[in-house]
Design a protein around this motif. Structure first.
Motif, PDB file in Angstrom:
ATOM      1  N   PRO A  42       0.805  -1.229   0.000  1.00 56.69           N
ATOM      2  CA  PRO A  42       0.000   0.000   0.000  1.00 56.69           C
ATOM      3  C   PRO A  42       0.838   1.279   0.000  1.00 56.69           C
ATOM      4  O   PRO A  42       1.872   1.368   0.665  1.00 56.69           O
ATOM      5  CB  PRO A  42      -0.808  -0.117   1.297  1.00 56.69           C
ATOM      6  N   TYR A  43       0.342   2.279  -0.736  1.00 54.74           N
ATOM      7  CA  TYR A  43       1.009   3.585  -0.777  1.00 54.74           C
ATOM      8  C   TYR A  43      -0.030   4.693  -0.786  1.00 54.74           C
ATOM      9  O   TYR A  43      -1.223   4.460  -0.985  1.00 54.74           O
ATOM     10  CB  TYR A  43       1.933   3.690  -1.995  1.00 54.74           C
ATOM     11  N   ASP A  44       0.441   5.908  -0.546  1.00 50.97           N
ATOM     12  CA  ASP A  44      -0.416   7.078  -0.409  1.00 50.97           C
ATOM     13  C   ASP A  44      -0.649   7.701  -1.792  1.00 50.97           C
ATOM     14  O   ASP A  44       0.309   7.958  -2.534  1.00 50.97           O
ATOM     15  CB  ASP A  44       0.280   8.090   0.506  1.00 50.97           C
ATOM     16  N   ARG A  45      -1.908   7.971  -2.129  1.00 51.38           N
ATOM     17  CA  ARG A  45      -2.218   8.508  -3.452  1.00 51.38           C
ATOM     18  C   ARG A  45      -2.288  10.037  -3.541  1.00 51.38           C
ATOM     19  O   ARG A  45      -1.956  10.587  -4.590  1.00 51.38           O
ATOM     20  CB  ARG A  45      -3.525   7.907  -3.968  1.00 51.38           C
ATOM     21  N   PRO A  46      -2.751  10.767  -2.502  1.00 55.27           N
ATOM     22  CA  PRO A  46      -2.860  12.219  -2.661  1.00 55.27           C
ATOM     23  C   PRO A  46      -1.594  12.924  -3.149  1.00 55.27           C
ATOM     24  O   PRO A  46      -1.690  13.861  -3.961  1.00 55.27           O
ATOM     25  CB  PRO A  46      -3.272  12.690  -1.261  1.00 55.27           C
ATOM     26  N   PRO A  47      -0.379  12.531  -2.726  1.00 52.64           N
ATOM     27  CA  PRO A  47       0.804  13.243  -3.221  1.00 52.64           C
ATOM     28  C   PRO A  47       1.088  13.044  -4.709  1.00 52.64           C
ATOM     29  O   PRO A  47       1.872  13.808  -5.287  1.00 52.64           O
ATOM     30  CB  PRO A  47       1.949  12.655  -2.382  1.00 52.64           C
ATOM     31  N   LEU A  48       0.474  12.030  -5.326  1.00 52.86           N
ATOM     32  CA  LEU A  48       0.825  11.703  -6.703  1.00 52.86           C
ATOM     33  C   LEU A  48       0.535  12.848  -7.666  1.00 52.86           C
ATOM     34  O   LEU A  48       1.273  13.064  -8.633  1.00 52.86           O
ATOM     35  CB  LEU A  48       0.087  10.437  -7.161  1.00 52.86           C
ATOM     36  N   SER A  49      -0.549  13.588  -7.434  1.00 56.00           N
ATOM     37  CA  SER A  49      -0.913  14.683  -8.339  1.00 56.00           C
ATOM     38  C   SER A  49      -0.320  16.018  -7.908  1.00 56.00           C
ATOM     39  O   SER A  49      -0.572  17.035  -8.546  1.00 56.00           O
ATOM     40  CB  SER A  49      -2.439  14.818  -8.410  1.00 56.00           C
ATOM     41  N   LYS A  50       0.501  15.997  -6.851  1.00 57.03           N
ATOM     42  CA  LYS A  50       1.088  17.236  -6.348  1.00 57.03           C
ATOM     43  C   LYS A  50       2.593  17.061  -6.148  1.00 57.03           C
ATOM     44  O   LYS A  50       3.384  17.233  -7.075  1.00 57.03           O
ATOM     45  CB  LYS A  50       0.396  17.650  -5.048  1.00 57.03           C
ATOM     46  N   GLU A  51       2.994  16.724  -4.902  1.00 58.62           N
ATOM     47  CA  GLU A  51       4.413  16.723  -4.564  1.00 58.62           C
ATOM     48  C   GLU A  51       5.229  15.692  -5.340  1.00 58.62           C
ATOM     49  O   GLU A  51       6.418  15.909  -5.581  1.00 58.62           O
ATOM     50  CB  GLU A  51       4.592  16.466  -3.062  1.00 58.62           C
ATOM     51  N   PHE A  52       4.621  14.582  -5.729  1.00 55.76           N
ATOM     52  CA  PHE A  52       5.378  13.597  -6.493  1.00 55.76           C
ATOM     53  C   PHE A  52       5.746  14.140  -7.871  1.00 55.76           C
ATOM     54  O   PHE A  52       6.866  13.942  -8.359  1.00 55.76           O
ATOM     55  CB  PHE A  52       4.581  12.296  -6.637  1.00 55.76           C
ATOM     56  N   LEU A  53       4.822  14.840  -8.500  1.00 56.27           N
ATOM     57  CA  LEU A  53       5.102  15.398  -9.831  1.00 56.27           C
ATOM     58  C   LEU A  53       6.178  16.474  -9.784  1.00 56.27           C
ATOM     59  O   LEU A  53       6.951  16.634 -10.726  1.00 56.27           O
ATOM     60  CB  LEU A  53       3.823  15.979 -10.444  1.00 56.27           C
TER      61      LEU A  53
END
Length: 404
Positions: A42-53
């Motif tokens: 399992p991993y966290d999805r909210p950062p994918l469209s923000k801090e990960f990019l």
């Protein structure tokens, strides 16, 4: 009636993991199997469209931590394909079958698919870590033109990130303003101005009707009339609950999996299954501030609903009703948006602060005269009072107003 011994959790994202943690924290020592469609834990999805990019978060930092202390049997990379409620069995795609005494359904949702064929490259969605990696690679390097089809939270967040990276951005919204359906016109107007001031082109009351190209995207058509030639496309068309594997199970599927107020899955006759609970994006459930079943695709809902579901599965004679104060957040152009409650169900809004220069906003939302939500930008400290008030709200304000 004692709680179940052998528990299976189908869905290895945030809700599934939190359910497993809650089961162990409540003292369940029996077998717990965690089933996930993806090959990774399992991993966290909210950062994918923000801090990960943007590169502020790495791949390693989005994982939700070790599960070793939970003593789980973990089955990753093998999605569930069928549920047999009569036999209490879950069938996986590799032909294996898992028996259960208690079941937690947490298979979440995926991106709503494009209704036709798409070019092989240049078109992206945003749901999984692989999706985020692919889009990040596409946004790395020379200046490009990104078209975002869909102006929900994910679409708006990616537009903000891409513009901050120096790319040209076109945001296509079917609503009169981005997010106006979810937040109301005042908040949507505030948000739209942030995008416009940053140089984003916004096409409102518009829809992408065709995507062109074979090996690579060559363009799109908007409203069957306007042709554009973006280099990259993000399809942010909303979410579709992962319920296909539940077809024929006897559970009630209506734009998600319907549950009662105790997180118990309903059968097609509306009766709850005491040995099947559900949590996260897949669920639709009753809420005292809404006129019908709702779905909350928020991080906080996955966490809180999973904990409630775990408790109710273990204690079927002492179930706890799930009546959350919904909470979500978004960051765009450095502005932190915070919201609580259910703004989309309001029949009246009250703007308490609107300052474009200081980039501050505070809106309260009411239904039949009672507070049902609040949204702030740059005023996060104000949210606590709204949350407390919503927790004390009347038990039920969903019935129609009396005729005059």
């Amino acid at each position: 009636m004692p709680g179940p011994r052998n528990i299976v959790i189908v869905g290895a994202s945030l809700a599934g993991l939190r359910a497993a943690e809650a089961l162990r924290a409540a003292g369940h020592h029996g077998p717990v199997t965690l089933v996930g469609a993806e090959t990774r834990p399992p991993y966290d999805r909210p950062p994918l469209s923000k801090e990960f990019l943007t590169g502020e978060r790495t791949t390693e930092s989005v994982f939700l931590g070790s599960t070793a202390h939970l003593g789980l049997t973990e089955r990753y990379g093998h999605p569930a394909v069928r549920l047999d409620t009569a036999g209490r069995e879950i069938h996986l795609d590799d032909g294996s079958v898992l028996a259960y005494d208690g079941l937690v359904i947490a298979t979440g949702a995926g991106p709503r698919p494009w209704p036709g064929s798409l070019p092989l490259t240049g078109v992206h969605t945003m749901r999984t870590l692989e999706d985020a990696r692919a889009l990040k690679d596409a946004l790395t390097g020379t200046r490009r033109h990104l078209l975002v089809a869909g102006a929900g939270f994910i679409g708006c967040e990616v537009a903000s990130v891409a513009r901050g990276l120096g790319h040209d951005v076109t945001l296509v919204s079917s609503d009169p303003l981005p997010l106006s359906g979810a937040t109301g016109d005042q908040a949507a107007g505030f948000l739209a101005r942030l995008h416009l001031d940053a140089g984003v082109e916004i096409l409102t009351r518009s829809t992408v009707t065709a995507v062109h190209g074979h090996a690579r995207v060559t363009g799109v058509t908007v409203d069957d009339a306007t042709d554009l030639t973006p280099d990259i496309i993000l399809l942010a068309l909303g979410a579709r609950p992962h319920t296909d594997w539940l077809a024929g199970s006897g559970l009630r599927l209506e734009r998600g999996l319907l549950t009662d107020e105790y997180t118990r899955a309903l059968d097609t006759h509306g009766r709850p299954h005491p040995d099947i609970v559900a949590a996260g994006d897949i669920t639709r459930f009753p809420h005292p501030h809404a006129p019908g079943p709702i779905s909350l695709g928020h991080w906080s809902n996955a966490v809180e609903q999973a904990r409630c579901a775990a408790h109710n599965l273990l204690h079927p004679r002492r179930p706890t009703p799930y009546r959350p104060v919904a909470s979500f957040w978004s960051t765009q152009y450095g502005v932190r948006f915070r919201a609580v409650g259910l703004p989309r169900y309001a029949d009246r809004t009250e703007v308490r602060e609107l300052d474009h220069e200081k980039r501050r906003l505070e809106v309260a939302y009411y239904r039949r005269g009672h507070l049902v939500g609040a949204l702030t930008a740059g005023r996060a400290a104000h949210i606590t009072a709204y949350r407390s008030q919503l927790a004390r709200s009347p038990a039920d304000i969903t019935s129609p107003a009396p005729a005059s």
